[in-house]
Design a protein around this motif. Structure first.
Motif, mmCIF file in Angstrom:
data_model
loop_
_atom_site.group_PDB
_atom_site.id
_atom_site.type_symbol
_atom_site.label_atom_id
_atom_site.label_comp_id
_atom_site.label_asym_id
_atom_site.label_seq_id
_atom_site.Cartn_x
_atom_site.Cartn_y
_atom_site.Cartn_z
ATOM 1 N N ILE A 18 0.845 -1.331 -0.031
ATOM 2 C CA ILE A 18 0.012 0.008 0.029
ATOM 3 C C ILE A 18 0.847 1.217 0.063
ATOM 4 C CG2 ILE A 18 -1.933 -0.964 1.191
ATOM 5 C CD1 ILE A 18 -0.989 0.289 3.772
ATOM 6 N N GLU A 19 0.385 2.256 -0.560
ATOM 7 C CA GLU A 19 1.179 3.421 -0.797
ATOM 8 C C GLU A 19 0.132 4.795 -0.536
ATOM 9 O OE1 GLU A 19 4.748 4.555 -3.774
ATOM 10 O OE2 GLU A 19 2.795 4.709 -4.702
ATOM 11 N N LEU A 20 0.544 5.725 0.626
ATOM 12 C CA LEU A 20 -0.321 6.744 0.555
ATOM 13 C C LEU A 20 0.332 7.898 0.195
ATOM 14 C CD1 LEU A 20 -3.057 7.574 2.158
ATOM 15 C CD2 LEU A 20 -1.714 7.980 4.234
ATOM 16 N N LEU A 74 -4.306 6.948 -2.253
ATOM 17 C CA LEU A 74 -4.078 5.547 -1.613
ATOM 18 C C LEU A 74 -4.083 4.414 -2.986
ATOM 19 C CD1 LEU A 74 -3.562 3.424 0.586
ATOM 20 C CD2 LEU A 74 -5.905 3.222 0.802
ATOM 21 N N ASN A 75 -2.843 3.860 -2.883
ATOM 22 C CA ASN A 75 -2.596 2.974 -4.042
ATOM 23 C C ASN A 75 -2.431 1.613 -3.331
ATOM 24 O OD1 ASN A 75 -2.172 4.420 -6.225
ATOM 25 N ND2 ASN A 75 -0.231 5.157 -5.389
ATOM 26 N N ILE A 76 -3.102 0.374 -3.734
ATOM 27 C CA ILE A 76 -3.198 -0.827 -3.370
ATOM 28 C C ILE A 76 -2.933 -1.830 -4.359
ATOM 29 C CG2 ILE A 76 -4.764 -2.506 -2.069
ATOM 30 C CD1 ILE A 76 -6.779 -0.035 -1.774
ATOM 31 N N TRP A 77 -1.912 -2.700 -4.018
ATOM 32 C CA TRP A 77 -1.853 -3.956 -5.069
ATOM 33 C C TRP A 77 -1.286 -5.022 -4.360
ATOM 34 C CZ3 TRP A 77 1.865 0.065 -3.908
ATOM 35 C CH2 TRP A 77 2.962 -0.263 -3.299
ATOM 36 N N GLU A 83 -12.495 -5.212 -1.865
ATOM 37 C CA GLU A 83 -12.253 -6.254 -2.339
ATOM 38 C C GLU A 83 -11.692 -6.015 -3.612
ATOM 39 O OE1 GLU A 83 -14.773 -10.369 -3.381
ATOM 40 O OE2 GLU A 83 -15.438 -8.988 -1.593
ATOM 41 N N ILE A 84 -10.633 -6.685 -4.108
ATOM 42 C CA ILE A 84 -9.991 -6.550 -5.320
ATOM 43 C C ILE A 84 -9.542 -7.648 -6.046
ATOM 44 C CG2 ILE A 84 -7.971 -5.339 -6.684
ATOM 45 C CD1 ILE A 84 -7.608 -3.404 -4.211
ATOM 46 N N ASP A 85 -9.890 -8.199 -7.122
ATOM 47 C CA ASP A 85 -9.265 -9.289 -7.663
ATOM 48 C C ASP A 85 -7.890 -9.504 -7.665
ATOM 49 O OD1 ASP A 85 -11.935 -10.034 -8.314
ATOM 50 O OD2 ASP A 85 -11.833 -9.459 -10.383
ATOM 51 N N ARG A 86 -7.063 -10.788 -7.428
ATOM 52 C CA ARG A 86 -5.878 -11.139 -7.452
ATOM 53 C C ARG A 86 -5.313 -10.325 -8.874
ATOM 54 N NH1 ARG A 86 -4.569 -15.177 -3.780
ATOM 55 N NH2 ARG A 86 -6.418 -16.052 -2.453
ATOM 56 N N ASN A 87 -3.859 -10.285 -8.608
ATOM 57 C CA ASN A 87 -3.066 -9.583 -9.690
ATOM 58 C C ASN A 87 -3.838 -8.258 -10.248
ATOM 59 O OD1 ASN A 87 -1.381 -11.483 -9.438
ATOM 60 N ND2 ASN A 87 -2.749 -13.031 -10.789
ATOM 61 N N SER A 120 -4.752 -4.146 -9.326
ATOM 62 C CA SER A 120 -4.367 -3.157 -8.386
ATOM 63 C C SER A 120 -5.473 -2.138 -8.140
ATOM 64 C CB SER A 120 -3.326 -2.205 -8.627
ATOM 65 O OG SER A 120 -3.340 -1.781 -9.905
ATOM 66 N N ALA A 121 -5.329 -0.950 -7.282
ATOM 67 C CA ALA A 121 -6.539 -0.204 -6.965
ATOM 68 C C ALA A 121 -5.771 1.298 -6.696
ATOM 69 C CB ALA A 121 -7.667 -0.515 -6.157
ATOM 70 N N ASN A 122 -6.773 2.400 -7.256
ATOM 71 C CA ASN A 122 -6.147 3.672 -6.495
ATOM 72 C C ASN A 122 -7.558 4.060 -6.013
ATOM 73 O OD1 ASN A 122 -6.420 6.861 -7.396
ATOM 74 N ND2 ASN A 122 -4.450 6.486 -6.437
ATOM 75 N N ALA A 123 -7.529 4.865 -4.875
ATOM 76 C CA ALA A 123 -8.521 5.504 -4.181
ATOM 77 C C ALA A 123 -8.159 6.692 -3.533
ATOM 78 C CB ALA A 123 -8.997 4.590 -2.794
#
Length: 226
Positions: A115-117, A140-143, A172-176, A178-181
């Motif tokens: 995660i990266e803020l 926020l980045n999530i992977w 909830e994020i599928d495997r493989n 990433s997401a940005n919020a």
């Protein structure tokens, strides 16, 4: 600085033999170790299987914008599972999703979970200045390659603060993938200087009886409320 979360929400506790309820307390260790007893009300454990996290923030006299070494959070988190035979077997479900999130394919497959803020302006500045009652906006980045669910919560100086209006957020994020919020962190703190930390538990619902849940954190920021 010590605090306690039960089912991802901060709760008050007693320390030692005192009758004063605290949401957090400073612990001074003059020798190599110190033993402290905390007591929590049984009524706080409302579910059959309860998650309890003891959070210990070190270097409380250090500020991220003055000392870059403490930006990589060295806060300690200890996870326990408490069974209440009289608790609810099915917890109350409530929608706690990010309000503004974008899902995209994972480009970096070398790292398992992260995660990266960041500041919305992408400046590499650990000092955030806001006015009283002015919320804090962050990116926020999530992977992750091996996780699909994540739980997030945030604190200002060991006091839990809402993210997008919730005490904690479930993603909830599928495997493989990433997401940005784009997230909003509530600021109801008086004028002062605080350390902002954001924590995450990947795969929170995966059974791990013998191994404590892994808790990861983003880089710390210093928040100046003016």
């Amino acid at each position: 600085m010590s605090s306690v979360l039960i089912n991802y929400e901060q709760q008050s506790f007693y320390i030692g033999g005192t009758e004063e309820k605290l949401f957090s307390t400073k612990v001074y260790v003059k020798e190599n170790s110190k033993e402290t007893t905390i007591t929590l009300d049984k009524d706080l454990f409302t579910e059959y299987r309860n998650n309890m996290i003891i959070n210990i923030r070190q270097d409380i006299d250090q500020l991220s914008y003055k000392n870059n070494l403490v930006r990589d959070s060295n806060t300690l988190n200890f996870t326990f599972y408490i069974t209440n035979v009289d608790g609810k077997s099915e917890p109350n479900k409530q929608t706690r999703q990010f309000q503004n999130i974008i899902i995209c394919p994972l480009e970096d497959t070398e790292h398992d979970i992260g995660i990266e803020l960041n500041r919305p302006d992408n400046k590499d500045d650990p000092l955030i200045r806001v006015h009283e009652n002015e919320d804090i906006h962050m990116s926020l980045n999530i992977w992750g390659m091996n996780a699909e669910q994540y739980i997030f919560w945030a604190v200002l100086d060991s006091k839990q603060v809402n993210i997008d209006g919730n005490s904690y957020i479930e993603v909830e994020i599928d495997r493989n993938m990433s997401a940005n919020a784009q997230i909003t962190i509530d600021n109801n703190m008086p004028v002062g200087i605080y350390e902002l930390e954001l924590f995450c538990i990947p795969s929170p619902n995966m059974e791990s009886v013998d191994i404590p849940k892994k808790i990861i954190s983003a880089k710390r920021y210093t928040v100046e409320v003016r």
